[in-house]
Design an enzyme around this catalytic site. Structure first.
Site, mmCIF file in Angstrom:
data_model
loop_
_atom_site.group_PDB
_atom_site.id
_atom_site.type_symbol
_atom_site.label_atom_id
_atom_site.label_comp_id
_atom_site.label_asym_id
_atom_site.label_seq_id
_atom_site.Cartn_x
_atom_site.Cartn_y
_atom_site.Cartn_z
ATOM 1 N N ARG A 127 23.726 -16.374 -68.043
ATOM 2 C CA ARG A 127 22.673 -16.527 -69.078
ATOM 3 C C ARG A 127 23.239 -16.802 -70.474
ATOM 4 N NH1 ARG A 127 20.170 -12.284 -66.118
ATOM 5 N NH2 ARG A 127 18.622 -13.219 -64.752
ATOM 6 N N GLU A 191 30.590 -44.667 -83.969
ATOM 7 C CA GLU A 191 29.803 -43.501 -84.400
ATOM 8 C C GLU A 191 30.120 -43.148 -85.856
ATOM 9 O OE1 GLU A 191 27.464 -42.196 -82.503
ATOM 10 O OE2 GLU A 191 28.028 -42.544 -80.412
ATOM 11 N N LYS A 233 27.028 -34.974 -90.319
ATOM 12 C CA LYS A 233 26.386 -34.427 -89.124
ATOM 13 C C LYS A 233 26.003 -32.964 -89.361
ATOM 14 C CE LYS A 233 25.932 -34.148 -84.317
ATOM 15 N NZ LYS A 233 26.184 -34.677 -83.005
ATOM 16 N N ARG A 247 17.099 -35.136 -87.495
ATOM 17 C CA ARG A 247 18.268 -35.297 -86.617
ATOM 18 C C ARG A 247 18.178 -36.579 -85.790
ATOM 19 N NH1 ARG A 247 21.659 -30.800 -83.086
ATOM 20 N NH2 ARG A 247 23.089 -32.328 -82.198
ATOM 21 N N HIS A 254 20.794 -46.204 -80.790
ATOM 22 C CA HIS A 254 20.837 -45.660 -79.438
ATOM 23 C C HIS A 254 19.731 -46.187 -78.533
ATOM 24 C CE1 HIS A 254 23.917 -43.185 -81.165
ATOM 25 N NE2 HIS A 254 24.081 -42.468 -80.069
ATOM 26 N N HIS A 258 21.153 -47.852 -75.462
ATOM 27 C CA HIS A 258 20.940 -47.167 -74.191
ATOM 28 C C HIS A 258 20.291 -48.086 -73.155
ATOM 29 C CE1 HIS A 258 21.504 -42.753 -75.136
ATOM 30 N NE2 HIS A 258 21.925 -42.871 -73.905
#
Ligand code: NAD
Ligand code: GLY
Length: 375
Positions: A127, A191, A233, A247, A254, A258
């Site tokens: 957990r 990036e 960041k 964010r 992307h 993608h």
């Protein structure tokens, strides 16, 4: 610990989950000193892929042992395929076999694949157990090791099963990049450029000149490139940890990228950083076509991406003619898509990106046709 004169420490201000990103040369050799204070029991499991283990594993193990830590190296095969349910099951089983407890910490030593996999395993192991990132690719140093996104892929898409789980420390040793292949370096550079393009015009201008020095790993240029990227960041993550708003800007390029990656089956033919380069160029051209930014900004963004020998056009990717409707179908699978509406990160100028929700698929289709995709 007093930082090395050529190092920087960037804080990630997340309250009780706050941590530091320590950036500089030679950090791995002092990893024991850096990491030991975080451990209750003096033992750890280091998750590392075979390539990184071959180059740097021994050095890290020795340094951690010098800091009084007992180390088990969990070596996995390199490659995105490990970010899978099978890879997760195998790693979890090996961690259980070591009998790690909640008070122990895992170390993720590698690129984004190891960081995402080990971080996600840490988030669910008993957990939740703490972990430390020691990123070894430029992409991982400027992006994936910071901010707590962890995930595995499924046959339905990349990073679809995951958790936000922040590391306790990030140790970005710039020397470790010396063994990184040039292509991986350029992927990480995409990036880096992203931060300038999305929110810092001065940084973008600096990269236009200093890009070759960054790619050649000139120490001061590399330190500045990684530090400024991490600062940006960290600032965005501290404001919007779970991507409810700002964010999403980190996904500049992307959605376009993608779609092409998905169409090519996420193989080695087009790496993620290359897809991001292409996607950012497309995002700027689409922004110009829609009248959000000036044409000259799109031209300038594209030139900076191409200067790092990253693709900027569909025609730079020799694999296939791309079909516009298939690309749009992939875009609909994007995690930012809401109720079928497409979300893109677009730009008003270099250094001024914004989240555009509900973008008309017909406008995207027209744009992709202009870009050379087939009807
Ligand atoms: P990677 O981890 O696969 O590393 C690329 C290659 O470089 C691998 O073959 C690896 O063995 C090798 N390598 C790593 N360090 C090396 C070194 N110092 N010297 C020599 N070889 C080295 O790829 P990556 O580009 O680092 O990461 C890509 C992954 O990151 C993707 O899975 C992507 O989804 C994920 N990602 C995550 C986030 C996030 O926020 N969590 C952000 C961006 C990308
Ligand atoms: N790489 C995108 C993010 O961390 O949000």
């Amino acid at each position: 610990m007093s930082p090395h004169p050529a190092s920087t420490v960037v804080p990630v201000g997340l309250g009780e989950r706050a941590y530091e990103v320590r950036i500089g040369p030679g950090l791995i050799d002092r990893a024991g000193e850096h990491l030991a204070p975080f451990f209750k029991r003096r033992r750890t499991a280091v998750v590392v892929d075979q390539t990184v283990a071959d180059h740097h594993g021994e050095r890290l193990a020795v340094a951690l042992e010098k800091g009084g830590l007992a180390v088990d190296m969990l070596v996995i095969p390199p490659g995105e395929e490990r970010k899978s349910f099978e890879g997760l099951a195998d790693l979890s089983d090996r961690l259980l076999g070591l009998g790690l407890d909640r008070g122990d910490l895992i170390v993720a030593f590698g690129g984004g694949v190891v960081g995402d996999l080990a971080g996600f395993a840490a988030s669910i192991y008993k957990r939740g157990i703490g972990f430390i990132q020691i990123p070894t690719t430029l992409l991982a140093q400027v992006d994936s090791s910071v901010g707590g996104k962890t995930a595995i892929d499924t046959p339905r898409g990349k990073n679809l099963i995951g958790a936000f789980h922040q590391p306790r420390l990030v140790l970005a040793d710039l020397d470790v990049l010396a063994t990184l292949p040039d292509r991986e370096m350029r992927c990480g550079y995409a990036e880096t450029l992203k931060y300038g393009l999305l929110g810092d015009f001065a940084f973008f201008e600096w990269l236009e000149t200093a890009g070759p020095a960054v790619l050649a790993q000139e120490p001061q240029a590399l330190l500045k490139a990684v530090s400024r990227s991490v600062e940006m960041k960290a600032e965005i993550v501290a404001e919007d940890e779970t991507e409810q708003g700002r964010r999403a800007l980190l996904n500049l390029g992307h959605t376009f990228g993608h779609a092409v990656e998905a169409e090519l089956g996420f193989g080695d033919g087009l790496k993620h950083g290359e897809a991001v380069g292409l996607g950012m160029a497309q995002a700027f051209r689409f922004s110009a076509a829609m009248g959000y930014c000036q044409q000259q900004d799109a031209v300038r963004a594209e030139a900076a991406i191409a200067a790092a020998r990253l693709p900027t056009r569909l025609s730079d990717i020799s694999a296939l003619p791309f079909n516009a409707d298939r690309l749009i179908a992939h875009m609909g699978q994007d995690k930012k898509a809401e109720g079928g509406a497409l979300t893109f990160i677009l730009a008003r100028a270099i250094g001024d990106a914004f989240v555009a929700k509900g973008v008309d698929p017909a406008a995207i289709r027209d744009f992709l046709l202009c870009e050379g995709a087939t009807a």
